[in-house]
Design an enzyme around this catalytic site. Structure first.
Site, PDB file in Angstrom:
ATOM      1  N   LYS A 172      70.434  72.115  43.280  1.00  0.00           N
ATOM      2  CA  LYS A 172      69.516  71.569  44.284  1.00  0.00           C
ATOM      3  C   LYS A 172      68.283  72.437  44.482  1.00  0.00           C
ATOM      4  O   LYS A 172      67.205  71.924  44.746  1.00  0.00           O
ATOM      5  CB  LYS A 172      70.259  71.371  45.605  1.00  0.00           C
ATOM      6  N   HIS A 219      78.472  61.612  55.451  1.00  0.00           N
ATOM      7  CA  HIS A 219      77.698  61.594  54.215  1.00  0.00           C
ATOM      8  C   HIS A 219      78.334  60.769  53.107  1.00  0.00           C
ATOM      9  O   HIS A 219      77.933  60.859  51.956  1.00  0.00           O
ATOM     10  CB  HIS A 219      77.397  63.020  53.729  1.00  0.00           C
ATOM     11  N   ARG A 246      72.716  59.719  37.202  1.00  0.00           N
ATOM     12  CA  ARG A 246      73.807  58.873  36.710  1.00  0.00           C
ATOM     13  C   ARG A 246      73.658  57.483  37.304  1.00  0.00           C
ATOM     14  O   ARG A 246      72.797  57.244  38.136  1.00  0.00           O
ATOM     15  CB  ARG A 246      75.144  59.453  37.177  1.00  0.00           C
TER      16      ARG A 246
END
Lengths: 172, 505
Positions: free
Chosen positions: B125, B242, B299
Site C-alpha cells: 500500500k 470493511h 484482480r
C-alpha cells in the site's frame, strides 16, 4: 389434538381435529396443508392465503423458513407439555449461561476475566475463524464465573469457552 | 509476447486456481469461449460444482487452503500434468500474490491478470500510494510505517479519527479505526497481530479517516496493446467491518462529470504500473465529492457482475481475451451505462446475533429466478459450510431500468430465495431493501455499523410459522402412529418408513 407451540417466546394453542380446519388461540382457520417431495418444502393455504415454506426438524425444534426469515419453533402436544410442566422443565431455566464456540477456531483474546461484572453485549471472547475475528458477547447481564480458554488456544465447535453466572444482588 | 514479466499468448486450455462461485463464473466464461477447462479441489470440495462442471479436475490436497489452494507448486504441477496453458486465479487465494504470477510466467504459463511487477507495486500500500501520487492521483493524507512510538507520535499530529492499516492488507484485515489518542497503541498492536496472522507481515501505517465517506470504485480493463478503459463505477459503501455487503452500479452520487474525472484518474493510476487485464481502483469520496485513491485491486472483484449488467461487457470473457494477447473489443467511447444493478452478498451468518458466522450442511437451496435476476453461487443441497473457506454462499444480483426497480426486484428475489441448514443474512438484506435511507441513497461506509439495526425489524409471519411447524409435527406424528400399528399395511413397517423418509427429502 391440541398442541402448545412456542415461537419467539410467544405461545400459541393450536387444535387440529379436522383435515381442513384448525383452531389457533380460539380462532378457527380453513387450511389446506401439503408436504412436497422436495427438500422439506411445504405449501399451506391459510384461509386461502398461500404460504410456501421450508420446514426442518433438528434437535427437537422445528426450523421454519418463511419469506426469507428463519423461525425456531417448539411444538409439544398437550400431554408432553403437561408432563414437562409437572417435571418442572419449563421453570428450570438455569442461572448460568454457557458461551460455547459456534465453530472451530483460535482464541484471539479473552477480554473478560473471572469475577468481572458484565452487561449484555459486552465482549467475552474473540474467536478467529472463517478468516475473521468474531466477537462472542454476553447474552445477558451477569458475572463471569469461568473463562476456560486463553489466547492462542485452538477450540472445537461447541466447546465451552466461558460461563456467565446470574448477576449478584446488590445491597440495597 | 513477454514484457515487464507479463506473458500473453493464445491458449486453448485454462486452469482455474480457485473454488466456489468464482470458479463457476470463470468456467462458464471459458466454456462460452470454447476453451478446455481444468479444476482443482481440496478434500472438502470433491462434490463441489466447479469439480463437476469442469472438463477435468485434479485433487490438490487437504481442506485448509494453505495446504491446497495456496500451494503454488501443486497448481503448477497440475497445469503441467493437464497441459493447461493458462491459469485464472479468481479472487482471494493466490490472485494478488506476485510470486504466483511470476512463477506462472517462468513456467511458460499465461497468468490471467496483470504482471507480477504491477501486483507487487499495488499490493504494497505504501509503494502504491507513492506510485499513484507521482501520477497526480489524489490520496488520503497519511503517515508512512514506523515503530509503534513513531506511529503514536505521528498519529497525534494528523489528528483523529484515523485508520491503522496493514501495508500487506486487503479486505479489511489488519485495519483498525481509532477515534481517540488513548486507543491508538492498542489498535496498532491489534492491526499488527491480525496482519501478521493473515499476510505474514505486520507492517502498518496510518491514514486520516474521511468521515461520511463513500466507497466508490472504478472498474478498469486494459489490454497489452496500450489501451486502458474504465467501465463506470461501483458504489460499495454498505459494508460491515470493511467487508462489502451490498454493491451497486451506477452510484447515487456520481454524475457524468465526476465519473469522467474519476475514470481518467483511475486510468492514469493503472498506466503508472503498465497495468494489463482487469483491475479496480478503490476511491473514498467525501460529502463534497472530493475523491481519494484508497488502493488498487489487481484482480477480478467479487462484485464485478453489477458492472457487467449495466455495461453489457462480460468482464471474465474480456480477461481471457486480453490474456490471449487480443485487443479490447470496445473503446472508451463505446462504453455506455444503462439501467441499474444491485448485488447482495448472501453469507452464512446470523444477522440477529452480531453477524456470527454459521456453519453446517445446506439442506435446501432453491434459487430465485425470473426476469432481471442473476445468482452466482457455488453451493448446493448437501454442501457443508466449513470454517476452512469464507462464509459467502452466493451473490444475488438484480437489474432494473431504474434504481427503484432494481431494489423492488431485489426484495422480490430475496423473499423467493430458500436456504436451509445454515443461518443466512437474507433478513439483513430484506431489512436494508425496506429502509428509507437505502432507498433514498443516503448512506456512507459507517451506515451499517452505526445507524442500521436489525432490532427494529418487524416480525412478519410468526403466527404462520407456528401453524406451519405444528402442522408438520402433527403430520409426522400421524405417520409415526400409523407405523406402530402392525398388520394394517400390506408391506413391512421398515419398508414403509424408508419409503416415507425418502419422499420427505
Amino acid at each position: 389434538m391440541k398442541y402448545i407451540t412456542m415461537v419467539n417466546n410467544q405461545e400459541y394453542v393450536i387444535e387440529i381435529d379436522h383435515d381442513d380446519t384448525i383452531v389457533v388461540n380460539g380462532e378457527r382457520y380453513a387450511i389446506d396443508f401439503h408436504s412436497l417431495p422436495d427438500g422439506g418444502v411445504v405449501s399451506l393455504l391459510l384461509n386461502n392465503r398461500s404460504y410456501e415454506a421450508v420446514v426442518d426438524e433438528r434437535d427437537e425444534t422445528w426450523e421454519v423458513l418463511v419469506r426469507g426469515e428463519l423461525y425456531s419453533v417448539t411444538v409439544q402436544d398437550e400431554r408432553a407439555y403437561r408432563l414437562a410442566k409437572a417435571r418442572g422443565v419449563e421453570t428450570a431455566v438455569h442461572g448460568d449461561v454457557i458461551i460455547k464456540s459456534p465453530m472451530p477456531g483460535i482464541i484471539i483474546a479473552a477480554p473478560a476475566a473471572e469475577g468481572d461484572v458484565v452487561q449484555k453485549g459486552d465482549k467475552i471472547i474473540i474467536l478467529e475463524s472463517m478468516k475473521m475475528e468474531n466477537e462472542l458477547r454476553a447474552p445477558r447481564d451477569g458475572v463471569v464465573a469461568r473463562v476456560q480458554v486463553k489466547p492462542g488456544d485452538s477450540v472445537e465447535k461447541d466447546q465451552v469457552l466461558a460461563v456467565i453466572a446470574e448477576p449478584q444482588e446488590s445491597d440495597e | 509476447m513477454r514484457n515487464n514479466g507479463l506473458l500473453t499468448k493464445k491458449f486453448d486450455k485454462l486452469l482455474i486456481a480457485n473454488r466456489g462461485e468464482i470458479a463457476m463464473r470463470i468456467l462458464r466464461a471459458a466454456h462460452e469461449l470454447g476453451l478446455d477447462t481444468v479444476a482443482v479441489y481440496s478434500d472438502a470440495d470433491r462434490y463441489a460444482p466447479h469439480v463437476r462442471y469442469a472438463k477435468e479436475a485434479y485433487h490438490i490436497g487437504p481442506s485448509p487452503a494453505r495446504e491446497s489452494y495456496l500451494v503454488i507448486d501443486k497448481l503448477l504441477d497440475v497445469a503441467k500434468k493437464s497441459g493447461a496453458e493458462a491459469i485464472h486465479p479468481g479472487y482471494g487465494f493466490l490472485a494478488e500474490r506476485a510470486e504466483f504470477a511470476q512463477a506462472c510466467v517462468d513456467a511458460g504459463i499465461v497468468f490471467v491478470g496483470p504482471s507480477a511487477d504491477a501486483i507487487r507495486t499495488m499490493g504494497d500500500k505504501q509503494r502504491a500510494r507513492e506510485t499513484v501520487m507521482a501520477a497526480n492521483v489524489p490520496v488520503v493524507p497519511g503517515v508512512a510505517p514506523g515503530t509503534d512510538e513513531e506511529l503514536v507520535a505521528a498519529g497525534n499530529e494528523i489528528g483523529f479519527p484515523l485508520l491503522v492499516k496493514a501495508t500487506a492488507g486487503g479486505g479489511g484485515k489488519g485495519m483498525r479505526p481509532v477515534y481517540a489518542a488513548t486507543e491508538l497503541p492498542d489498535a496498532i498492536a491489534a492491526a499488527r497481530r491480525e496482519a501478521q496472522a493473515a499476510f505474514g507481515d505486520g507492517t502498518v501505517y496510518l491514514e486520516k479517516m474521511i468521515v461520511e465517506g463513500r466507497h466508490i470504485e472504478i472498474q478498469l480493463m486494459a489490454d497489452s496493446h496500450g489501451n486502458t478503459i474504465y467501465l463506470g463505477e461501483r458504489e460499495c459503501s454498505l459494508q460491515r467491518r470493511h467487508q462489502k455487503l451490498i454493491e451497486e452500479s451506477p452510484s447515487f452520487v456520481v454524475d457524468e462529470d465526476l465519473r469522467r474525472r474519476m475514470g481518467a484518474v483511475a486510468v492514469a493510476a493503472a498506466q503508472a504500473v503498465n497495468y494489463v487485464n482487469a483491475g479496480t481502483i478503490e476511491f473514498l469520496v467525501d460529502k463534497d465529492k472530493h475523491f481519494y485513491f484508497l488502493e488498487m485491486n489487481t484482480r477480478l472483484q467479487v462484485e464485478h457482475p453489477v458492472t457487467e449488467l449495466v455495461t453489457g461487457v462480460d468482464i471474465v470473457q474480456e480477461m481471457l481475451r486480453v490474456a490471449r494477447g487480443r485487443k479490447l473489443r470496445i473503446t472508451q467511447e463505446e462504453v455506455k451505462m444503462k439501467g441499474w444493478a444491485i448485488e447482495c452478498r448472501i453469507n452464512a451468518e446470523d444477522p440477529y446475533n452480531n453477524y456470527m458466522p454459521s456453519t453446517g450442511t445446506i439442506t435446501t437451496s432453491r434459487l430465485p429466478t425470473g426476469p432481471g435476476v442473476r445468482v452466482d453461487t457455488g453451493v448446493f443441497p448437501g454442501y457443508e459450510v466449513t470454517p476452512y473457506y469464507d462464509s459467502m454462499i452466493s451473490k444475488l444480483i438484480c437489474f432494473g431500468e431504474t434504481r427503484g426497480e432494481a431494489a423492488l426486484r431485489m426484495r422480490r428475489a430475496l423473499a423467493e430465495y430458500r436456504i436451509m441448514g445454515v443461518k443466512t443474512n437474507i433478513p439483513f438484506h430484506q431489512h436494508m431493501m425496506d429502509s428509507h435511507r437505502f432507498l433514498t441513497g443516503q448512506f456512507d461506509t459507517k451506515f451499517v455499523e452505526e445507524r442500521f439495526s436489525m432490532s427494529d425489524r418487524e416480525v412478519m409471519d410468526e403466527l404462520e410459522a407456528a401453524i406451519l411447524a405444528t402442522l408438520a409435527a402433527h403430520q409426522r406424528g400421524q405417520q409415526a402412529s400409523q407405523i406402530v400399528a402392525p398388520g394394517m399395511r400390506d408391506t413391512s413397517n421398515w419398508k414403509y418408513l424408508g419409503r416415507w423418509e425418502r419422499l420427505r427429502r
